[in-house]
Write an enzyme that holds these catalytic residues in place. Structure first.
Site, PDB file in Angstrom:
ATOM      1  CG  ASP A   1      48.247 -29.279 -52.120  1.00  0.00           C
ATOM      2  OD1 ASP A   1      47.350 -29.966 -52.644  1.00  0.00           O
ATOM      3  OD2 ASP A   1      48.041 -28.127 -51.691  1.00  0.00           O
TER       4      ASP A   1
ATOM      5  CB  THR B   1      40.835 -28.943 -50.264  1.00  0.00           C
ATOM      6  OG1 THR B   1      41.117 -30.067 -51.085  1.00  0.00           O
ATOM      7  CG2 THR B   1      41.811 -28.888 -49.117  1.00  0.00           C
TER       8      THR B   1
HETATM    9  N1  ASP Z   1      44.816 -29.648 -53.285  1.00  0.00           N
HETATM   10  C1  ASP Z   1      43.944 -30.784 -53.222  1.00  0.00           C
HETATM   11  C2  ASP Z   1      44.649 -31.985 -53.786  1.00  0.00           C
HETATM   12  O1  ASP Z   1      45.387 -31.839 -54.736  1.00  0.00           O
HETATM   13  C3  ASP Z   1      42.663 -30.584 -53.939  1.00  0.00           C
HETATM   14  C4  ASP Z   1      41.861 -29.395 -53.508  1.00  0.00           C
HETATM   15  O2  ASP Z   1      42.427 -28.379 -53.113  1.00  0.00           O
HETATM   16  O3  ASP Z   1      40.631 -29.482 -53.548  1.00  0.00           O
HETATM   17  O4  ASP Z   1      44.431 -33.084 -53.320  1.00  0.00           O
END
Ligand code: ASP
Length: 312
Positions: A209, A178
């Site tokens: 999130d 992300t």
């Molecule tokens: N937090 C992100 C999600 O749960 C994933 C990530 O941080 O890569 O969609």
């Protein structure tokens, strides 16, 4: 020590995801490629701030570069869902008026962060999803692309690997990726943006999130701007980004201590990840409980740092 914003100083921090990478599991060439990509995004954001632009413009500029870069799990290079599609989530928030915009489950919008900003600035809403969000995108002239634009071979391979393992609900290998950015501008206003493809193999319209205001993204001039990455379910349950801001604002905690305390809460729930923050006073920082966090920061004092692994 926190500096006052009256000096006209600015600062920017970005991340390209928390993950399991260590110098043993990621070769030097790949780490260098990621560093180069982070540097390009950092420069896009700092150019805006150095020219007197706002924190909001800077975080959108930096995140758009990361969305276009296939190394990261956002925009081009997003992970695949269980059914082999790319479904993108993004959010943006500014700290002066606590205006926010977010989208989830979009499949044709080249830069979801731009759409999130359009939701914030051009609609009376905060959060739009799926086909409706893209109907709004077309009305607003936000660039649409063929879904093939997002697909990369490496992410496809990761989906096949996940399916072959039949291990669980989603990617247990902590291949996050992300992207996010936080900034404070010369006027002392903060902003945050986060963009993601979510988790490999996600299904049933799962949303993490990242696009949830208060969980993966939050900005408040009375506290800080925060962008998160990691195991989204626990980040939602802990309300991470807002909780960090609340501890700073009401508890008077230093930003780093507040961030580490909330990450520890996530850990107690069984989650891991990383957080970046920027305060109205000009401070930026990182904390992460994964072995690595793709990250970078720069400020008007000439600081320019890029890191991948824990010890960087
Ligand atoms: N937090 C992100 C999600 O749960 C994933 C990530 O941080 O890569 O969609």
């Amino acid at each position: 020590m926190i500096e006052t914003s009256e000096t006209g100083r600015w600062a920017l921090a970005i991340h390209g995801g928390a993950g399991s990478m260590t110098p043993e599991t990621m070769d030097a060439a790949s780490a260098a490629e990621h560093e180069l990509a982070l540097g390009a995004a950092l420069d896009a954001g700092t150019r805006v701030l150095a020219a007197g632009g706002t924190a909001l413009e800077a975080v959108c500029a930096a995140v758009s570069v990361l969305e276009d870069d296939p190394h990261f799990n956002a925009g081009r290079g997003a992970v695949f869902t269980y059914h082999g599609t790319n479904e993108l989530d993004a959010a943006v928030m500014e700290g002066a008026g606590r205006m926010a915009g977010a989208v989830c489950g979009v499949t044709h919008t080249r830069n979801p962060v731009r759409l999130a900003r359009a939701v914030m600035e051009q609609s009376p809403h905060v959060f739009l999803s799926g086909a409706g969000a893209e109907e709004f995108a077309r009305e607003q002239g936000v660039e649409q692309v063929d879904p093939d634009w997002f697909a990369t071979e490496e992410r496809w391979r990761q989906l096949q690997e996940l399916k072959a393992k039949k291990l669980g609900w989603f990617d247990a290998g902590l291949k996050y990726g992300t992207v996010g950015a936080v900034a404070v501008d010369a006027a002392g206003h903060v902003a945050a943006a986060t963009s993601t493809g979510g988790l490999t193999g996600k299904r049933w319209g799962r949303i993490g999130d990242s696009p949830l205001i208060g969980a993966g993204t939050y900005a408040d001039d009375r506290a800080a701007a925060v962008s998160c990455t990691g195991s989204g379910e626990q980040f939602i349950r802990a309300g991470v980004a807002h909780e960090i801001c609340a501890r700073i604002r009401m508890g008077g905690e230093p930003a780093q201590a507040a961030t580490e305390a909330v990450l520890a809460e996530v850990g107690a729930m069984g989650g891991v990840g990383g957080v970046i923050y920027a305060t109205p006073g000009g401070e930026t920082g990182f904390a992460f409980t994964t072995p690595g966090l793709f990250r970078a920061r720069a400020d008007s004092g000439g600081r320019r740092e890029i890191g991948v692994f824990g010890g960087d």
